[in-house]
Design a protein around this motif. Structure first.
Motif, mmCIF file in Angstrom:
data_model
loop_
_atom_site.group_PDB
_atom_site.id
_atom_site.type_symbol
_atom_site.label_atom_id
_atom_site.label_comp_id
_atom_site.label_asym_id
_atom_site.label_seq_id
_atom_site.Cartn_x
_atom_site.Cartn_y
_atom_site.Cartn_z
ATOM 1 N N ALA A 1 -0.363 5.681 3.895
ATOM 2 C CA ALA A 1 -1.417 5.117 3.489
ATOM 3 C C ALA A 1 -1.905 4.324 3.611
ATOM 4 O O ALA A 1 -3.682 4.369 4.494
ATOM 5 N N PRO A 2 -1.353 3.197 4.789
ATOM 6 C CA PRO A 2 -2.042 1.938 5.358
ATOM 7 C C PRO A 2 -2.684 2.933 6.500
ATOM 8 O O PRO A 2 -3.930 1.905 7.284
ATOM 9 N N LEU B 1 0.856 -1.317 0.381
ATOM 10 C CA LEU B 1 -0.030 0.112 0.215
ATOM 11 C C LEU B 1 0.511 1.534 -0.023
ATOM 12 O O LEU B 1 0.794 2.533 -0.488
ATOM 13 N N ILE C 1 -6.249 3.685 5.749
ATOM 14 C CA ILE C 1 -7.504 2.446 5.218
ATOM 15 C C ILE C 1 -7.523 1.468 6.485
ATOM 16 O O ILE C 1 -8.482 1.583 6.247
#
Length: 463
Positions: free
Chosen positions: A177-178, A168, A181
């Protein structure tokens, strides 16, 4: 006569959710627990580069998270003995998911550190509340298997983080980003956990030893409401009464040793794979997923069955099996961490075996505490266990390894080679020793487990 303890804020038994549904839902929350917990370790090198950190500061980042979780675990564990445990666990899950998302938005090291502290506070509520809840859904001889299924969230969540976080980060060209998410499924599961309908406290324990309460009180149910329940419950949860249970001393030592080793590996495995074995971020994540994810899955599934089979023979047999597994973990982890440059297979094979044997302990820890602590005290006792274990072990492991790594690197040649050698040597010294300490703690607990269980079933603890 003795006053009978009843729940002051739990729903009536007719309203309880099924054991399988509750176990599955709590497992989902635990998977997210360890996914969110593992994220910084997987993308540690990009975080280190952006914020300009050394290994000591990296250790501080991991240790601060665990330290706060340790300190918050005691009052939150006590709270879960007074109010519905699903509320404590569900709101904790909501809080840590929100702070996980915040970690993906903050742009300086100290703010990011603060977000990890927030995650630690939220996650500290989960284990004491859920451990007590599961103990009321399954009898003693089935608790290791049930708890091992719950604890599958540890290897599966960690494995999922190792397998996806690096990808990711590369796909979105950002290590943040991780974190963003990961927050969304946490909010969904938190909502479902808050809707759990709980069993009676002590519902799965033998009835003969659990009718007693605090000596000197009238034989009548406690009036409902927090004010009426606060004084006797607070006395029942006193630290003094918990520490009369002699096997708890060994359990505290074992949990500290295990957490030292587990958090040291979890924090620094990806960096040592990148520095010492020249793997990419994604490659290191895949290998790390095998070492701490796949093997952890096998260890918990097999360990839960073996430990419950041992518990049918005697209370102390389960404890001894866990102790012997930790001895094996110490030996195999030393062999794995001693792997030289180019001997990646040695690290993978032997460290995986060490991690597999070490994680068997987790299938024993909560069931053993449930065997010797009365139902109305279990969340508080588990809060104490997790607090001491995280404080001395989980917080100590990353910071001590980081300091030792920097010191060893400074004493050798400069550059990346020194950094790799220092980190590998620091892990090779500390991890096997910590597993050995954990084994010693379990052997100590085995000496007292039968007498403590008999005392728990025969008579109430005196606050």
């Amino acid at each position: 006569m003795a006053r009978t303890f009843t729940r002051s804020a739990d729903p009536p038994p007719a309203a309880r959710s099924s054991a399988g549904y509750v176990l599955g839902l709590l497992f989902a929350g635990n998977l997210l627990n360890f996914y969110d917990r593992a994220l910084p370790s997987v993308v540690l090198e990009p975080i280190k580069d952006e914020f300009g950190l050394d290994d000591t500061q990296v250790g501080l980042l991991a240790s601060a998270f665990v330290l706060i979780a340790a300190l918050a675990g005691i009052p939150l564990g006590r709270l879960a003995d007074r109010v519905p445990r699903a509320a404590v666990a569900g709101w904790g899950l909501f809080v840590w998911s929100a702070f996980t998302a915040a970690g993906g938005l903050l742009t300086n090291f100290w703010a990011f550190l603060a977000s990890r502290v927030g995650v630690g506070v939220g996650e500290s509520s989960y284990a004491p509340a859920t451990g007590s809840l599961l103990a009321d859904l399954y009898p003693s001889e089935r608790r290791s298997r049930a708890h091992s299924l719950f604890m599958l969230g540890f290897p599966l969540g960690t494995l999922l983080a190792f397998l996806t976080a690096g990808g990711l980060a590369v796909a979105f060209d950002s290590w943040r980003a991780p974190f963003l998410i990961a927050a969304f499924p946490g909010f969904v599961v938190a909502f479902l956990v808050l809707r759990i309908r709980e069993p009676e406290r002590g519902a799965a324990d033998p009835a003969g030893g659990l009718a007693g309460g605090v000596p000197g009180e009238d034989s009548a149910p406690l009036p409902r409401g927090p004010k009426a329940a606060a004084e006797p419950v607070a006395r029942a949860l006193s630290l003094r009464s918990l520490m009369r249970v002699r096997s708890m001393y060994g359990m505290l030592l074992a949990f500290a040793g295990y957490n030292f080793a587990a958090y040291a590996i979890g924090t620094f495995l990806t960096p040592v794979l990148q520095r010492h074995h020249d793997l990419s971020l994604v490659g290191a994540g895949l290998v790390g997923g095998v070492v701490v994810g796949v093997t952890g899955l096998v260890g918990l599934v097999a360990g839960g069955r073996v430990l419950d089979r041992a518990a049918r023979r005697s209370p102390e047999a389960r404890v001894r099996v866990a102790a012997y597994s930790l001895v094996g973990a110490a030996a195999f982890s030393l062999a794995g961490l001693a792997a030289g440059h180019g001997a990646l297979w040695q690290l993978v094979v032997f460290l995986s075996l060490g991690y597999l044997l070490g994680i068997v302990y987790l299938a024993a820890a909560v069931p053993v505490v449930s065997d010797v602590i009365r139902p109305e005290q279990r969340s508080g006792a588990l809060g104490l266990l997790f607090a001491v274990g995280y404080l001395l072990g989980g917080a100590g492991g990353p910071i001590l390894v980081g300091v030792l790594s920097d010191a060893l690197a400074a004493a050798s040649a400069s550059g990346t080679e020194a950094s790799a050698l220092g980190l590998r040597t620091a892990l090779m010294i500390t991890v096997p020793l910590a597993f050995g300490v954990a084994a010693a703690g379990m052997l100590l607990a085995a000496r007292f487990i039968r007498a403590d269980r008999d005392a728990m079933l025969a008579a109430p603890l005196t606050p």
